[in-house]
Design an enzyme around this catalytic site. Structure first.
Site, PDB file in Angstrom:
ATOM      1  N   SER A   7       0.866  -1.179   0.000  1.00  0.00           N
ATOM      2  CA  SER A   7       0.000   0.000   0.000  1.00  0.00           C
ATOM      3  C   SER A   7       0.900   1.225   0.000  1.00  0.00           C
ATOM      4  CB  SER A   7      -0.944  -0.003   1.204  1.00  0.00           C
ATOM      5  OG  SER A   7      -0.242  -0.223   2.410  1.00  0.00           O
ATOM      6  N   GLU A   9       1.264   5.614   0.647  1.00  0.00           N
ATOM      7  CA  GLU A   9       0.735   6.858   1.201  1.00  0.00           C
ATOM      8  C   GLU A   9       1.162   8.042   0.341  1.00  0.00           C
ATOM      9  OE1 GLU A   9       0.834   7.921   5.581  1.00  0.00           O
ATOM     10  OE2 GLU A   9       2.187   9.460   4.793  1.00  0.00           O
ATOM     11  N   THR A  40      -2.824  11.860   3.215  1.00  0.00           N
ATOM     12  CA  THR A  40      -2.619  12.416   4.553  1.00  0.00           C
ATOM     13  C   THR A  40      -3.314  13.760   4.747  1.00  0.00           C
ATOM     14  OG1 THR A  40      -0.635  13.691   3.988  1.00  0.00           O
ATOM     15  CG2 THR A  40      -0.324  11.371   4.563  1.00  0.00           C
ATOM     16  N   GLY A 100      -3.722  13.321  15.227  1.00  0.00           N
ATOM     17  CA  GLY A 100      -3.216  14.401  14.396  1.00  0.00           C
ATOM     18  C   GLY A 100      -2.197  15.261  15.120  1.00  0.00           C
ATOM     19  N   ASP A 101      -1.324  15.867  14.327  1.00  0.00           N
ATOM     20  CA  ASP A 101      -0.307  16.760  14.872  1.00  0.00           C
ATOM     21  C   ASP A 101      -0.870  18.163  15.030  1.00  0.00           C
ATOM     22  OD1 ASP A 101       1.662  14.762  14.870  1.00  0.00           O
ATOM     23  OD2 ASP A 101       2.104  15.137  12.756  1.00  0.00           O
ATOM     24  N   PHE A 210      12.749  14.310  10.447  1.00  0.00           N
ATOM     25  CA  PHE A 210      11.490  13.607  10.676  1.00  0.00           C
ATOM     26  C   PHE A 210      11.672  12.533  11.741  1.00  0.00           C
ATOM     27  CE2 PHE A 210       7.984  10.819   8.630  1.00  0.00           C
ATOM     28  CZ  PHE A 210       7.054  11.334   9.525  1.00  0.00           C
ATOM     29  N   HIS A 259       3.724  -1.092   3.779  1.00  0.00           N
ATOM     30  CA  HIS A 259       3.104   0.206   3.506  1.00  0.00           C
ATOM     31  C   HIS A 259       4.215   1.230   3.277  1.00  0.00           C
ATOM     32  CE1 HIS A 259      -0.076   3.253   3.660  1.00  0.00           C
ATOM     33  NE2 HIS A 259       0.715   3.977   4.435  1.00  0.00           N
TER      34      HIS A 259
END
Length: 288
Positions: A7, A9, A40, A100-101, A210, A259
């Site tokens: 999958s 993103e 996203t 969520g951020d 990140f 993913h």
């Protein structure tokens, strides 16, 4: 070995140029027949409308199974569920439900006074509709806001018990990190699939930032390898080799679904998939 499921993103475009890049990515990776693709939200829900538009368009134009991200940030319960209903109306019945951020500079998550206070509350509300397959996030290494790794696993179990059917992990660098987490989840009574999240590294400095922000540890050997590859101009080769090795270790350890966080740049993800033997299936033409 059975062909693993994959999958991908994507993130929603914020400009015309970014729209073309997203569609190039979708068209490059869709022949690999992903189990689903996801789109996203930006931090603080800043791309809410763009995400909804991208989810609907990808589903309608390609027929792929699309999972729209949905968060608790900066929206009331009614507004959040309205977005979920609009997904369902567009034929999109998979959601990645996340807390969520918070927006940059917000100093941490603060629930909207009329909104969902946590991902568990959001999952429960989505499950009550009976309309969605719900996926959630998981952290194979300690979440920066968690007391310890056990707290992360306890919280994941609450999300599964609330109605989620699978979890997708944050990215990591070593297969053993995932296996330890998977074993701990099983020991805690979590029987839902845990899908490892893979980040083919397009930009090393960006990946380092990140990793720091989300609690992903970087092995010194990886740090040294990218330092040398940056000097020699071979970062793409290194990124492909490392991601392929990681995925192969995961598959050898019993993982059946990978993913990929594509960052809307398909080349490395496609190369890793091809190296693993995941390529477009040849369809034989029927003889009249």
């Amino acid at each position: 070995m059975t062909r693993p499921k994959v999958s991908f993103e994507f993130f929603p475009p914020k400009s015309l140029e970014a729209s073309f890049r997203l569609w190039d990515c979708v068209h490059a990776l869709s022949p690999l027949e992903p189990e689903f693709v996801s789109v996203t939200y930006g931090a603080g829900g800043t791309t809410r409308t763009l995400t909804h538009e991208a989810v609907g368009t990808i589903h309608k134009a390609t027929g792929l199974t699309v999972a729209g991200h949905l968060t608790c940030v900066d929206a009331s319960r009614a507004e959040t569920l309205e977005i979920a209903e609009s997904y369902a109306a567009a034929g999109v019945t998979e959601i990645v439900a996340l807390r969520g951020d918070p927006p940059k500079g917000a100093g941490g998550f603060r629930a909207n006074p009329d909104g969902f206070g946590s991902s568990v509350e959001l999952i429960e509300a989505l499950a009550d509709t009976g309309k969605f397959t719900i996926r959630v996030g998981a952290y194979p290494e300690k979440h920066p806001e968690s007391a310890d790794a056990k707290a992360d696993i306890d919280w994941l179990k609450r999300k599964i018990d609330a109605g989620a059917t699978s979890a997708i992990t944050q990215f990591f660098f070593e297969a053993e990190t995932f296996f330890r987490f998977r074993d701990a989840c099983v020991k805690a009574g979590i029987d839902a699939p845990i899908i490892p999240g893979i980040l083919p590294i397009e930009n090393w400095e960006g990946a380092r930032r990140f990793a720091k922000s989300c609690g992903t540890s970087i092995p010194q050997v990886v740090e040294d390898a990218f330092t040398n590859a940056t000097r020699d101009g071979t970062t793409d080769l290194l990124a492909t080799a490392l991601a392929t090795e990681l995925c192969d270790d995961l598959l050898q350890g019993g993982v059946d679904h990978l993913h990929f966080y594509t960052l809307n740049r398909p080349e490395l993800t496609r190369d890793v998939c091809h190296a693993l033997g995941i390529s477009p299936r040849v369809r034989l033409q029927q003889v009249a």
